[in-house]
Design an enzyme around this catalytic site. Structure first.
Site, short mmCIF file in Angstrom:
data_model
loop_
_atom_site.label_atom_id
_atom_site.label_comp_id
_atom_site.label_asym_id
_atom_site.label_seq_id
_atom_site.Cartn_x
_atom_site.Cartn_y
_atom_site.Cartn_z
N HIS A 86 0.85 -1.18 0.00
CA HIS A 86 0.00 0.00 0.00
C HIS A 86 0.88 1.23 0.00
CE1 HIS A 86 -3.42 2.60 0.78
NE2 HIS A 86 -2.58 3.28 1.55
N ASP A 165 -15.44 2.45 7.27
CA ASP A 165 -14.40 3.35 6.75
C ASP A 165 -14.96 4.20 5.61
OD1 ASP A 165 -11.64 4.36 6.49
OD2 ASP A 165 -11.86 3.48 4.49
N ARG A 172 -14.65 12.62 7.10
CA ARG A 172 -13.36 13.27 7.42
C ARG A 172 -12.98 14.26 6.33
NH1 ARG A 172 -9.70 8.47 7.47
NH2 ARG A 172 -8.05 10.00 7.71
N SER A 187 -7.84 3.69 9.06
CA SER A 187 -8.56 3.63 7.79
C SER A 187 -7.82 2.73 6.80
CB SER A 187 -8.69 5.06 7.24
OG SER A 187 -9.04 5.07 5.89
N LYS A 191 -8.79 -1.73 5.94
CA LYS A 191 -9.06 -2.30 4.61
C LYS A 191 -8.04 -3.37 4.25
CE LYS A 191 -9.27 1.98 3.32
NZ LYS A 191 -9.38 3.31 2.80
N1 URA Z 1 -6.08 6.53 2.46
C1 URA Z 1 -7.03 5.88 3.16
O1 URA Z 1 -7.52 4.84 2.75
N2 URA Z 1 -7.44 6.43 4.32
C2 URA Z 1 -6.94 7.57 4.80
O2 URA Z 1 -7.34 7.99 5.85
C3 URA Z 1 -5.95 8.22 4.07
C4 URA Z 1 -5.52 7.67 2.88
#
Ligand code: URA
Length: 431
Positions: A86, A165, A172, A187, A191
């Protein structure tokens, strides 16, 4: 059903700098997902978290609560270990495109759920969607089939994955609470853990074009995420990497696919090749794969390209189809002779976005051909009048605002001034 808590009490506890209990966290995340806690109440709680923080127990529990809001995927049907990467996102960061098929070619399976771009950084799905026919939405069964057949899959996360999320991130975005490290870390990691990967390598960007421009905050985010992954039983490590200068020589969807294909063909810009190979070696090691094939060799001998072609075809894409090209272009040239000593990633990213490569609101369409070719990079000598950038778009009225964004983006010096830039790998953090 009687609710366990009153939202106001949970908000007040965090406002007054108290720790939230496990029960409070489980309840508030679940109740918000069910629509029992209102947006204005969750907004207040998010702001209290941004201002007063959370300790590691609270972050870990918050992450678990987000995972538990949806499904958890699993890949036990596969005959090899899974590993994902990621990136927190940056300008010209197309690394996922060559990396996923490369790691598959070297013996691991890469189940990658990706996102679309918002703002100045591009999204992997937007890039891949510039390939004619390629499809981002797959069912879980289709995802498994592509993984089994090709070793790598890159697709959109379904609605069932961490739905808490999805709601929290949208909130947010409009309440100035994106920047809180506990909220970013939970967050991203909710995932990735729900995705079911066995190992995870995080590429946390730092520098002007990154979400975390300050290297110390980037390190802190990296440490928090590594701790969350490790606690959840996912072998996790993080590299903090440079995003002061754009990666490679293109920013924009189809332009970045073209550059990725160059890398898969054994060429491409040195920084992209170097970071791709470093991340691939880290991923294979994290997955416990005793690779008989080194990633650098798999780029050279066509095996990574072979996996790319199969991966793209398996999702309906035609790897041989010409990529979309924007109808209009505009060149920016050097104003003087000298060494190019700086190129600001944020300014280049904003310019590419204004040309139509990115979106300002979720759901907006992006232009496949829009973006910027960079003909020179820091450390190279240029002559007055030499091309530095070519800007591409389908709508020529976008050039003016893009050129405004590029003002001061490059510095050329003939006084022997040193190129100032971050090392490609700023730090490495292991669990
Ligand atoms: N990417 C995400 O999935 N969540 C965040 O809070 C910031 C970047």
């Amino acid at each position: 059903m009687a609710e366990l808590f009153a939202a106001v009490e949970v908000i007040a506890a965090k406002r007054d700098k108290h720790e939230l209990s496990n029960e409070q966290i489980d309840w508030v995340v679940d109740a918000y997902t069910r629509g029992v806690v209102a947006d204005e109440q969750m907004s207040a709680l998010l702001m209290a978290i941004l201002l007063n923080g959370m300790n590691s127990r609270e972050i870990s529990r918050w992450t678990d609560a987000m995972i538990n809001s949806g499904e958890r995927m699993e890949w036990s049907a596969l005959d090899r270990p899974t590993v994902d990467k990621h990136s927190t996102g940056g300008v010209g960061d197309k690394i996922t495109l060559p990396l996923a098929p490369l790691v598959a070619a070297c013996g691991a399976a890469v189940p990658q759920l990706s996102g679309r771009g918002l703002g100045h950084t591009g999204g992997t799905l937007d890039k891949l969607e510039s390939i004619p026919g390629w499809r981002a939405s797959l069912s879980n069964a289709e995802m498994l089939k592509v993984l089994q057949d090709t070793g790598a899959v890159i697709c959109a996360a379904g609605a069932g994955l961490a739905p808490a999320d999805k709601k929290l991130y949208a909130l947010r975005d409009v309440t100035a609470t994106v920047e809180a490290i506990p909220l970013i870390a939970s967050s991203i990691m909710s995932k990735k853990i729900a995705e079911g990967t066995g190992a995870l390598v995080l590429d946390v960007k730092t520098g002007s074009g990154a979400f975390m421009s300050d290297p110390e905050r980037a390190r802190q985010l990296a440490r928090t995420m590594v701790e969350l992954g490790t606690r959840a039983g996912v072998k996790t490590l993080a590299l903090v990497t440079a995003m002061d200068v754009p990666l490679g020589r293109t920013a924009g969807n189809a332009l970045e696919v073209r550059e990725s294909v160059e890398v898969l063909a054994g060429g491409g810009p040195a920084d992209i090749v170097e970071l791709t190979v470093i991340l691939a070696r880290e991923m294979l090691q994290a997955a416990g794969v005793k690779a008989t094939l080194d990633p650098a060799d798999a780029l050279k001998n066509g095996q990574a390209m072979d996996h790319w072609r199969r991966m793209i075809s398996a999702q309906g894409g035609n790897p041989d189809a010409p990529l979309p090209v924007a109808t209009e272009n505009h060149e920016v040239v050097a104003e003087s002779d000298g060494e190019l000593i700086a190129m600001d990633a944020m300014k280049v990213g904003v310019a590419a976005w204004r040309l139509g490569a990115g979106r300002s609101r979720q759901g907006e369409k992006v232009q496949a051909g829009a973006g910027i070719d960079m003909h020179a990079k820091p450390g190279e000598m240029v002559k007055a009048g030499q091309k530095i950038f070519t800007l591409h778009t389908d709508e020529s009225d976008r050039f003016e605002r893009a050129l405004e964004a590029l003002e001061g983006a490059v510095r050329i010096s003939n006084t022997g001034e040193k190129v100032e830039r971050l090392p490609l790998i700023v730090d490495r953090i292991e669990g």
